[in-house]
Design an enzyme around this catalytic site. Structure first.
Site, mmCIF file in Angstrom:
data_model
loop_
_atom_site.group_PDB
_atom_site.id
_atom_site.type_symbol
_atom_site.label_atom_id
_atom_site.label_comp_id
_atom_site.label_asym_id
_atom_site.label_seq_id
_atom_site.Cartn_x
_atom_site.Cartn_y
_atom_site.Cartn_z
ATOM 1 N N GLU A 41 5.974 52.161 -33.342
ATOM 2 C CA GLU A 41 5.482 53.114 -32.353
ATOM 3 C C GLU A 41 3.999 53.415 -32.577
ATOM 4 O OE1 GLU A 41 6.552 57.671 -30.846
ATOM 5 O OE2 GLU A 41 7.075 57.032 -32.871
ATOM 6 N N LYS A 114 8.422 57.783 -23.020
ATOM 7 C CA LYS A 114 9.333 58.448 -23.959
ATOM 8 C C LYS A 114 9.931 59.705 -23.337
ATOM 9 C CE LYS A 114 9.260 59.984 -28.818
ATOM 10 N NZ LYS A 114 8.399 60.000 -30.034
ATOM 11 N N CYS A 151 11.294 56.199 -30.791
ATOM 12 C CA CYS A 151 11.412 57.128 -31.917
ATOM 13 C C CYS A 151 12.428 58.243 -31.666
ATOM 14 C CB CYS A 151 10.042 57.654 -32.301
ATOM 15 S SG CYS A 151 9.984 58.292 -34.001
#
Length: 292
Positions: A41, A114, A151
């Protein structure tokens, strides 16, 4: 049977050095037969979210004319590999923690933003990132259907289930996670982190992998300086949750594994997880408090 590579590496404060490292490792993985290659990431820079600083918004760039997405599109086409590329996206007045899915001919298949944005000591992401508005994505690439979360997304079973419902053959998670500040009860969460994702693999009968960074990173100066050590432990597991490859906590590593998608499909059908689902009973999942 495609071959997956997971890249674990340290990150510096130099964009060009990080890009050179990423390209070197992608080329090395491709030379070993990898066809799908995952980097960590936000590998373009140090994990700046340790601190809240206005000047770090300058690290973000729009997709159009982006300073390095084109470089990786060319690399994907040259090596005939699929590259999910994490980056800090600027979109007018908004900012996102995003990922570009690049197919093996260099085509940009789309952008994922995200969805779950953490906010805690050492992970001040809500200061920088809007919550993603793309929904969860599964892309049909040359080498299979790939679902990608970023993540903090990896802790949420709903994300893994949605990507699996969309037909994902493998779930990939670029990651930046490490030691927690002293005030946090669990200073090193890597075992819990892995167990959460192994559960996703089991419950969706799908391959899964995570690529983390390593090393000590310092942000800020003087009394405002903070540090965090990223604990590696990148891994690849199979569709039964068995660990296929596991990286050490502090070494630059390329993990490689063949993915038998057909065997996974047979196993998935036999387990009946998707046959026996009762979506009409899951309405409380659409609420914040479990109410109907």
């Amino acid at each position: 049977m495609p071959k997956l590579a997971i890249i674990q590496t340290a990150i510096t404060d130099s964009l060009e050095r990080n890009l050179e490292t990423a390209e070197r490792l992608v080329r090395q993985a491709a030379s070993q037969g990898a066809q799908i290659i995952l980097l960590p990431e936000l590998f373009e820079n140090l994990y700046f979210c340790q601190l809240e600083r206005e000047e770090y918004f300058a690290l973000a760039h729009p997709v159009q004319g982006h300073p390095f997405l084109g470089r990786f599109q060319a690399l994907a086409a040259e090596l005939q590999v699929v590259l999910p590329i994490s980056f800090f996206e600027a979109a007018n007045q908004s900012h996102f923690n995003s990922l570009a899915m690049l197919d093996a001919d260099g085509t940009l298949l789309g952008i994922y933003r995200k969805s779950h944005i953490p906010d805690g000591p050492g992970y001040e992401e809500k200061y920088y990132f809007n919550s993603g508005d793309t929904g969860f994505k599964t892309w049909a690439t040359r080498y299979g259907k790939i679902g990608v979360g970023i993540c903090w997304d990896q802790w949420f079973p709903e994300a893994a289930r949605i990507m699996s419902l969309q037909g994902a053959d493998v779930l990939l998670y670029p990651t930046a996670i490490g030691s927690e500040p002293a005030e946090v009860a669990s200073p090193n969460s890597h075992q819990m982190w892995q167990r959460a994702m192994l559960g996703h693999a089991v419950c969706n009968s799908t391959y899964l992998a995570a690529a983390n960074r390593i090393g000590l990173e310092r942000m800020g100066t003087g009394s405002q300086q903070v540090t965090q050590t990223y604990y590696g432990h990148s891994f690849i597991c199979d569709y039964q949750g068995e660990m296929l490859q596991h990286a050490p906590p502090s070494s630059e590593t390329i993990l490689l594994s063949d993915l038998d998608f057909e065997a996974a499909r047979v196993h998935r059908a036999g387990m009946g997880f998707f046959r026996d689902r009762r979506p009409e009973l899951y309405r409380p999942l659409l609420t914040l408090d479990g109410g109907l």
